[in-house]
Design an enzyme around this catalytic site. Structure first.
Site, PDB file in Angstrom:
ATOM      1  N   HIS A  11       0.840  -1.206   0.000  1.00  0.00           N
ATOM      2  CA  HIS A  11       0.000   0.000   0.000  1.00  0.00           C
ATOM      3  C   HIS A  11       0.871   1.251   0.000  1.00  0.00           C
ATOM      4  O   HIS A  11       2.028   1.229   0.420  1.00  0.00           O
ATOM      5  CB  HIS A  11      -0.936   0.004   1.212  1.00  0.00           C
ATOM      6  N   GLU A  86      -2.017  -7.052   7.284  1.00  0.00           N
ATOM      7  CA  GLU A  86      -0.697  -6.845   7.878  1.00  0.00           C
ATOM      8  C   GLU A  86      -0.549  -7.673   9.145  1.00  0.00           C
ATOM      9  O   GLU A  86      -1.543  -8.029   9.796  1.00  0.00           O
ATOM     10  CB  GLU A  86      -0.460  -5.356   8.174  1.00  0.00           C
TER      11      GLU A  86
END
Length: 184
Positions: A11, A86
């Site tokens: 990201h 994550e």
């Protein structure tokens, strides 16, 4: 084990990345730089033939927002998979890294010692299960530590040979035939 061809994106930069905060399962918005990171990834991918690829993103806001920008006009459908989220940092979510203790063992990182965190062993199991379920080539939009783990599982320790082994915002990793190529 042989894996299908992959393009892996991290990201774009978030507010918390810029502040050096642990994000884990929490989210913060993309910065202006983060928006540019995602646009740069789109430019990189637009030059590739991705006709046979599936597009899969972490469901976390920062990754899904990046996917929307980086894959605009490229992907007809972006699927999410929770296994691309994550690494969990437990009690340290949202905390400044500089305020947190460093591990005493030089082979560990803050991610490994975070109270109530996920740790690398569980992350590895999650990423291995994800890769085992892939049926063909894919573009993955994920996070720094998760990207690193997937790349190590696919190409081995040479995944860390690049200077930006954390997953590099604004970059794309191309994994094919056991090799990793950094696209910038």
């Amino acid at each position: 084990m042989r894996y299908p061809e992959l393009y892996i994106l991290r990201h774009g930069q978030t507010m918390w990345n810029a502040e050096n905060r642990m994000q884990g399962e929490l989210n913060s918005p993309l910065t202006e730089k983060g928006l540019r990171d995602a646009a740069k990834q789109r430019e990189i991918l637009a030059m590739r033939d991705l006709g046979d690829f599936v597009f899969i993103s972490s469901p976390q806001g920062r990754a899904f927002q990046t996917a929307g920008i980086a894959l605009a006009g490229i992907a007809d459908h972006i699927r999410t998979d929770d296994r691309l989220r994550e690494i969990g940092v437990g009690d340290w979510s949202g905390r400044l890294r500089d305020e947190l203790p460093m591990p005493t063992n030089p082979y560990q990182s803050q991610y490994e010692i975070a109270p109530n965190g996920e740790g690398f062993a569980r992350l590895k199991l999650r990423c291995r299960a994800f890769l085992a379920d892939l049926k063909g080539p894919a573009v993955l939009v994920t996070h720094g530590i998760t990207s690193s783990m997937i790349r190590v599982l696919v190409v081995g320790e040479k995944a860390h040979a690049e200077r930006h082994s954390h997953g590099g915002q604004g970059r794309v990793y191309h994994l094919k035939d056991g090799e990793q190529f950094l696209l910038e």
